[in-house]
Design a protein around this motif. Structure first.
Motif, PDB file in Angstrom:
ATOM      1  N   SER A 139      -6.315  20.007  -1.753  1.00  0.00           N
ATOM      2  CA  SER A 139      -6.549  20.460  -3.095  1.00  0.00           C
ATOM      3  C   SER A 139      -6.598  19.279  -4.051  1.00  0.00           C
ATOM      4  O   SER A 139      -7.090  19.492  -5.146  1.00  0.00           O
ATOM      5  N   LEU A 140      -6.277  17.992  -3.756  1.00  0.00           N
ATOM      6  CA  LEU A 140      -6.277  16.890  -4.578  1.00  0.00           C
ATOM      7  C   LEU A 140      -7.868  16.565  -5.122  1.00  0.00           C
ATOM      8  O   LEU A 140      -8.879  16.545  -4.126  1.00  0.00           O
ATOM      9  N   THR A 141      -7.956  16.396  -6.325  1.00  0.00           N
ATOM     10  CA  THR A 141      -9.447  15.783  -6.637  1.00  0.00           C
ATOM     11  C   THR A 141      -9.485  14.321  -6.158  1.00  0.00           C
ATOM     12  O   THR A 141      -8.419  13.756  -5.959  1.00  0.00           O
ATOM     13  N   PRO A 142     -10.758  13.885  -6.288  1.00  0.00           N
ATOM     14  CA  PRO A 142     -10.615  12.396  -5.870  1.00  0.00           C
ATOM     15  C   PRO A 142      -9.979  11.588  -6.826  1.00  0.00           C
ATOM     16  O   PRO A 142      -9.411  10.621  -6.504  1.00  0.00           O
ATOM     17  N   ASP A 143     -10.062  11.693  -8.047  1.00  0.00           N
ATOM     18  CA  ASP A 143      -9.027  10.942  -9.338  1.00  0.00           C
ATOM     19  C   ASP A 143      -7.822  11.150  -8.916  1.00  0.00           C
ATOM     20  O   ASP A 143      -6.958  10.210  -9.180  1.00  0.00           O
ATOM     21  N   ALA A 144      -7.325  12.434  -8.692  1.00  0.00           N
ATOM     22  CA  ALA A 144      -5.855  12.643  -8.458  1.00  0.00           C
ATOM     23  C   ALA A 144      -5.318  11.945  -7.358  1.00  0.00           C
ATOM     24  O   ALA A 144      -4.312  11.422  -7.263  1.00  0.00           O
ATOM     25  N   ALA A 145      -6.152  11.945  -6.165  1.00  0.00           N
ATOM     26  CA  ALA A 145      -5.867  11.042  -5.026  1.00  0.00           C
ATOM     27  C   ALA A 145      -5.592   9.592  -5.272  1.00  0.00           C
ATOM     28  O   ALA A 145      -5.013   9.070  -4.783  1.00  0.00           O
ATOM     29  N   ARG A 146      -6.819   9.085  -5.902  1.00  0.00           N
ATOM     30  CA  ARG A 146      -6.714   7.712  -6.112  1.00  0.00           C
ATOM     31  C   ARG A 146      -5.486   7.235  -7.158  1.00  0.00           C
ATOM     32  O   ARG A 146      -4.859   6.361  -6.776  1.00  0.00           O
ATOM     33  N   GLU A 147      -5.205   8.218  -8.185  1.00  0.00           N
ATOM     34  CA  GLU A 147      -4.027   7.912  -8.913  1.00  0.00           C
ATOM     35  C   GLU A 147      -2.794   7.997  -8.162  1.00  0.00           C
ATOM     36  O   GLU A 147      -1.785   7.030  -8.219  1.00  0.00           O
ATOM     37  N   ARG A 148      -2.762   8.814  -7.215  1.00  0.00           N
ATOM     38  CA  ARG A 148      -1.393   9.018  -6.300  1.00  0.00           C
ATOM     39  C   ARG A 148      -1.450   7.804  -5.477  1.00  0.00           C
ATOM     40  O   ARG A 148      -0.494   7.079  -5.184  1.00  0.00           O
ATOM     41  N   ALA A 149      -2.513   7.167  -4.919  1.00  0.00           N
ATOM     42  CA  ALA A 149      -2.647   6.145  -4.084  1.00  0.00           C
ATOM     43  C   ALA A 149      -2.224   4.830  -4.832  1.00  0.00           C
ATOM     44  O   ALA A 149      -1.270   4.257  -4.129  1.00  0.00           O
ATOM     45  N   GLU A 150      -2.614   4.701  -6.014  1.00  0.00           N
ATOM     46  CA  GLU A 150      -2.237   3.585  -6.669  1.00  0.00           C
ATOM     47  C   GLU A 150      -0.774   3.682  -7.150  1.00  0.00           C
ATOM     48  O   GLU A 150      -0.111   2.532  -6.764  1.00  0.00           O
ATOM     49  N   THR A 151       0.100   4.766  -7.457  1.00  0.00           N
ATOM     50  CA  THR A 151       1.140   4.964  -7.490  1.00  0.00           C
ATOM     51  C   THR A 151       2.109   4.355  -6.325  1.00  0.00           C
ATOM     52  O   THR A 151       2.892   3.572  -6.399  1.00  0.00           O
ATOM     53  N   ILE A 152       1.670   4.988  -5.164  1.00  0.00           N
ATOM     54  CA  ILE A 152       2.161   4.618  -3.695  1.00  0.00           C
ATOM     55  C   ILE A 152       2.072   3.155  -3.614  1.00  0.00           C
ATOM     56  O   ILE A 152       3.269   2.618  -3.230  1.00  0.00           O
ATOM     57  N   MET A 153       0.947   2.591  -3.803  1.00  0.00           N
ATOM     58  CA  MET A 153       0.782   1.030  -3.481  1.00  0.00           C
ATOM     59  C   MET A 153       1.870   0.351  -4.393  1.00  0.00           C
ATOM     60  O   MET A 153       2.471  -0.794  -4.022  1.00  0.00           O
ATOM     61  N   ALA A 154       1.762   0.735  -5.809  1.00  0.00           N
ATOM     62  CA  ALA A 154       2.790   0.095  -6.670  1.00  0.00           C
ATOM     63  C   ALA A 154       3.802   0.109  -6.360  1.00  0.00           C
ATOM     64  O   ALA A 154       4.659  -0.886  -6.325  1.00  0.00           O
ATOM     65  N   ALA A 155       4.643   1.298  -5.942  1.00  0.00           N
ATOM     66  CA  ALA A 155       5.971   1.633  -5.356  1.00  0.00           C
ATOM     67  C   ALA A 155       6.281   0.747  -4.143  1.00  0.00           C
ATOM     68  O   ALA A 155       7.227   0.159  -4.026  1.00  0.00           O
ATOM     69  N   LEU A 156       5.376   0.751  -2.991  1.00  0.00           N
ATOM     70  CA  LEU A 156       5.555  -0.209  -1.912  1.00  0.00           C
ATOM     71  C   LEU A 156       5.594  -1.615  -2.152  1.00  0.00           C
ATOM     72  O   LEU A 156       6.397  -2.417  -1.696  1.00  0.00           O
ATOM     73  N   THR A 157       4.667  -2.256  -3.112  1.00  0.00           N
ATOM     74  CA  THR A 157       4.856  -3.377  -3.210  1.00  0.00           C
ATOM     75  C   THR A 157       5.971  -3.758  -4.029  1.00  0.00           C
ATOM     76  O   THR A 157       6.682  -4.858  -3.642  1.00  0.00           O
ATOM     77  N   GLY A 158       6.440  -3.124  -4.979  1.00  0.00           N
ATOM     78  CA  GLY A 158       7.661  -3.169  -5.528  1.00  0.00           C
ATOM     79  C   GLY A 158       8.838  -3.466  -4.809  1.00  0.00           C
ATOM     80  O   GLY A 158       9.892  -4.045  -4.558  1.00  0.00           O
ATOM     81  N   LEU A 159       8.957  -2.291  -3.784  1.00  0.00           N
ATOM     82  CA  LEU A 159       9.922  -2.068  -2.432  1.00  0.00           C
ATOM     83  C   LEU A 159       9.776  -3.434  -1.616  1.00  0.00           C
ATOM     84  O   LEU A 159      10.697  -3.845  -1.131  1.00  0.00           O
ATOM     85  N   GLY A 160       8.433  -3.750  -1.312  1.00  0.00           N
ATOM     86  CA  GLY A 160       8.273  -4.924  -0.642  1.00  0.00           C
ATOM     87  C   GLY A 160       9.119  -6.354  -1.205  1.00  0.00           C
ATOM     88  O   GLY A 160       9.620  -7.085  -0.568  1.00  0.00           O
ATOM     89  N   LEU A 161       8.647  -6.480  -2.372  1.00  0.00           N
ATOM     90  CA  LEU A 161       8.882  -7.776  -3.022  1.00  0.00           C
ATOM     91  C   LEU A 161      10.613  -7.567  -3.124  1.00  0.00           C
ATOM     92  O   LEU A 161      11.447  -8.511  -2.738  1.00  0.00           O
ATOM     93  N   THR A 162      11.461  -6.418  -3.344  1.00  0.00           N
ATOM     94  CA  THR A 162      12.955  -6.254  -3.160  1.00  0.00           C
ATOM     95  C   THR A 162      13.328  -6.732  -1.756  1.00  0.00           C
ATOM     96  O   THR A 162      14.517  -7.301  -1.769  1.00  0.00           O
ATOM     97  N   ALA A 163      12.848  -6.135  -0.850  1.00  0.00           N
ATOM     98  CA  ALA A 163      12.963  -6.293   0.753  1.00  0.00           C
ATOM     99  C   ALA A 163      13.087  -7.864   0.961  1.00  0.00           C
ATOM    100  O   ALA A 163      14.075  -8.466   1.558  1.00  0.00           O
ATOM    101  N   LEU A 164      11.968  -8.439   0.289  1.00  0.00           N
ATOM    102  CA  LEU A 164      11.901  -9.959   0.640  1.00  0.00           C
ATOM    103  C   LEU A 164      12.840 -10.780  -0.046  1.00  0.00           C
ATOM    104  O   LEU A 164      13.341 -11.894   0.316  1.00  0.00           O
ATOM    105  N   ILE A 165      13.308 -10.466  -0.971  1.00  0.00           N
ATOM    106  CA  ILE A 165      14.371 -10.941  -1.917  1.00  0.00           C
ATOM    107  C   ILE A 165      15.657 -10.696  -1.283  1.00  0.00           C
ATOM    108  O   ILE A 165      16.677 -11.405  -1.474  1.00  0.00           O
ATOM    109  N   ASP A 166      15.955  -9.101  -1.044  1.00  0.00           N
ATOM    110  CA  ASP A 166      17.245  -8.772  -0.817  1.00  0.00           C
ATOM    111  C   ASP A 166      17.305  -8.450   0.698  1.00  0.00           C
ATOM    112  O   ASP A 166      16.913  -7.451   1.118  1.00  0.00           O
TER     113      ASP A 166
END
Length: 196
Positions: A139-166
């Motif tokens: 049911s996601l539109t292409p724009d909504a799916a891209r926004e969700r994907a961007e949010t997930i990637m940003a969250a994962l990158t932040g989590l990854g940075l934290t995991a590398l530091i801690d």
């Protein structure tokens, strides 16, 4: 045919030398001279195969990402959980290369060529995550799916940075909560997503 094989062998020696140097000294300690000396190749041979020191480093990072990719070279069949698991495995299982990945992104702030490569890589990853989001929720539109994907990637990158530091930080548990595994609802990036 023999020249092709020699070229492949030379390329592998350069990649192996780059991996070794990155593991020993990180991106700060790597130079073209050190790569070519360790690989036992001339500078001309290096430039026949790679445009720059950064290009060979990007190739090492790409290979590390491909090694955990559920479907290397194709987004067909990717699930969001598979892609998240692969990214977590990359960040937590190959911490040296994961650090280099984040350092390259940082170098893109001052180097336009590196920024262009990092952005191309990021956009390809977002496309794959976006396609997986649409498969998981048609049911996601292409724009909504891209926004969700961007949010997930940003969250994962932040989590990854934290995991590398801690080293005590459990990136996998946090990533599981992004998609609703581990007892908490997920659906990150949707209007009704809970705070992470």
């Amino acid at each position: 045919m023999a020249n092709y094989r020699v070229g492949l062998e030379t390329r592998e020696r350069i990649l192996d030398a780059t991996r070794t140097l990155l593991a020993e000294d990180g991106i700060e300690g790597i130079t073209l001279k050190r790569i070519t000396t360790m690989a036992d190749v001339g500078v001309g041979s290096f430039y026949n195969l790679f445009d720059s020191k950064e290009a060979v480093v990007f190739e090492v990072v790409r290979q590390a990402l491909d090694a955990v990719d559920p479907h290397p070279g194709s987004s067909e069949g990717d699930t969001l959980e598979d892609l998240i698991d692969a990214f977590v495995t990359f960040m937590t299982g190959s911490s040296t290369i994961a650090r280099i990945y984040l350092q390259l992104a940082g170098l893109g702030l001052t180097d336009e060529a590196i920024a262009a490569r990092v952005l191309r890589s990021h956009r390809r990853r977002v496309q794959r995550f976006s396609a997986a989001c649409r498969r998981d929720d048609p049911s996601l539109t292409p724009d909504a799916a891209r926004e969700r994907a961007e949010t997930i990637m940003a969250a994962l990158t932040g989590l990854g940075l934290t995991a590398l530091i801690d080293p005590g930080f459990d990136m996998r548990a946090h990533a599981d909560r992004l998609v609703g595994r581990g007892g908490q609802p997920g659906n990150i990036g949707s209007p009704s997503a809970p705070p992470v």
